[in-house]
Design an enzyme around this catalytic site. Structure first.
Site, short mmCIF file in Angstrom:
data_model
loop_
_atom_site.label_atom_id
_atom_site.label_comp_id
_atom_site.label_asym_id
_atom_site.label_seq_id
_atom_site.Cartn_x
_atom_site.Cartn_y
_atom_site.Cartn_z
N ARG A 243 0.68 -1.22 -0.04
CA ARG A 243 -0.20 -0.01 -0.12
C ARG A 243 0.81 1.10 -0.13
NH1 ARG A 243 -4.75 0.46 4.42
NH2 ARG A 243 -2.76 0.89 5.77
N THR B 4 -1.21 7.21 -0.49
CA THR B 4 -2.76 7.23 -1.34
C THR B 4 -3.49 6.19 -0.75
OG1 THR B 4 -1.84 5.74 -2.83
CG2 THR B 4 -1.50 8.13 -3.31
N ASP C 217 0.52 -3.48 12.27
CA ASP C 217 0.99 -3.86 11.10
C ASP C 217 1.56 -5.23 10.71
OD1 ASP C 217 2.97 -4.18 8.72
OD2 ASP C 217 2.63 -2.10 8.43
N ASP D 280 4.99 -6.12 9.48
CA ASP D 280 6.13 -5.91 10.40
C ASP D 280 6.09 -6.71 11.52
OD1 ASP D 280 7.07 -3.51 9.25
OD2 ASP D 280 5.88 -1.94 9.91
C1 PRP Z 1 -1.18 -4.72 4.24
C2 PRP Z 1 -1.80 -6.04 4.37
C3 PRP Z 1 -2.58 -5.98 3.15
C4 PRP Z 1 -2.89 -4.57 2.90
C5 PRP Z 1 -4.21 -4.25 3.46
O1 PRP Z 1 0.05 -5.03 3.54
O2 PRP Z 1 -1.34 -7.11 4.60
O3 PRP Z 1 -1.80 -6.70 2.06
O4 PRP Z 1 -2.15 -3.92 4.08
O5 PRP Z 1 -4.80 -3.06 3.34
P1 PRP Z 1 -5.90 -2.48 2.21
O6 PRP Z 1 -6.75 -3.43 2.62
O7 PRP Z 1 -5.97 -0.96 2.64
O8 PRP Z 1 -5.23 -2.61 0.89
P2 PRP Z 1 1.08 -3.95 3.35
O9 PRP Z 1 0.73 -2.98 2.25
O10 PRP Z 1 1.54 -3.23 4.63
O11 PRP Z 1 2.27 -4.64 3.01
P3 PRP Z 1 3.21 -5.71 3.60
O12 PRP Z 1 2.49 -6.93 3.56
O13 PRP Z 1 4.21 -5.96 2.64
O14 PRP Z 1 3.82 -5.30 4.91
N1 URA Z 2 -2.40 -3.35 6.97
C1 URA Z 2 -2.06 -3.67 8.16
O1 URA Z 2 -0.99 -4.62 8.17
N2 URA Z 2 -2.66 -3.50 9.25
C2 URA Z 2 -3.67 -2.72 9.11
O2 URA Z 2 -4.27 -2.46 10.04
C3 URA Z 2 -4.31 -2.22 7.76
C4 URA Z 2 -3.33 -2.52 7.01
#
Ligand code: PRP
Ligand code: URA
Length: 209
Positions: free
Chosen positions: A104, A108, A200, A203
């Site tokens: 994400r 944005t 997160d 993380d």
């Molecule tokens: C997180 C999560 C989803 C997304 C959800 O990933 O694992 O993929 O955010 O958010 P959304 O419904 O608003 O799209 P992130 O983009 O943080 O990436 P990561 O898994 O690499 O940490």
């Molecule tokens: N992605 C995450 O990892 N946590 C949230 O709460 C939303 C998006």
């Protein structure tokens, strides 16, 4: 309109409470996410059709049942979806695993694709898209769209925690995709995080913060 299944099994709910706890460190967090994914796989596969088979036991012939030739694919959304793969593979060991890499954009909140590698016969498989978090729904909706571009027709979405906004977004963009979650939380905060959520997921799984 796609159905939303909230999986209320006590083991799932108990483990989810531990996952949410800010004092749960990465090792336990990873193990718990894997365990909950395994338990959720049990529910997500509930509609798999069975066929009658005969099995020779040490005593006689048993007329019994097995899952009928279903080809399954798991599609974790990188990177946090990876934390759920091994738990699901424990129950569905013959599943092939495709990967869709999305992150994400922090400004944005829109998903940005950076990787896509799917099984060559993906269009013949029933797919389960997995990601711990369904926040705005942008990532899941985009991943499902990639799969539909590859002529995949039977898709389910499985997440640990969803925000109402994410469920609505997926239902609107993909009304044919049923959603399986362990909890539906209150809302999103100004940074697009689920409240109360678990923070997160990526993380916490990988210790990157
Ligand atoms: C997180 C999560 C989803 C997304 C959800 O990933 O694992 O993929 O955010 O958010 P959304 O419904 O608003 O799209 P992130 O983009 O943080 O990436 P990561 O898994 O690499 O940490
Ligand atoms: N992605 C995450 O990892 N946590 C949230 O709460 C939303 C998006």
């Amino acid at each position: 309109m796609s159905a939303v299944h909230v999986l209320e099994h006590p083991l799932i709910q108990h483990k989810l409470a531990l996952i949410r706890d800010e004092n749960t460190g990465s090792k336990d967090f990873r193990e718990l996410v894997e365990e909950v994914a395994m338990l959720m796989a049990y529910e997500v596969t509930r509609d798999f059709p069975l066929q009658e088979v005969e099995v020779k036991t040490p005593v006689s012939i048993a007329k019994t049942k097995m899952i009928s030739g279903r080809k399954v694919g798991l599609v974790p959304i990188l990177r946090a979806g990876l934390g759920m793969v091994d738990g699901m593979l424990r129950l569905i060991p013959a599943a092939k695993v495709g990967h869709v890499g999305l992150y994400r954009d922090p400004e944005t909140l829109k998903p940005v694709e950076y990787y896509c590698k799917l099984p060559s016969d993906v269009s013949e498989r029933d797919l389960i898209v997995i990601d711990p978090m369904l926040a705005t729904g942008g990532s899941a909706a985009a991943a499902i769209s990639f799969l539909k571009e590859r002529r995949v027709r039977n898709i389910k979405l499985m997440c640990l925690i969803a925000a109402p906004e994410g469920i609505k977004a997926v239902q609107e963009s993909h009304p044919d995709v049923d959603i399986f979650v362990a909890a539906v939380d209150e809302c999103l905060n100004d940074h697009g995080y689920i409240v109360p959520g678990l923070g997160d997921a990526g993380d916490r799984l990988f210790g990157t913060k």
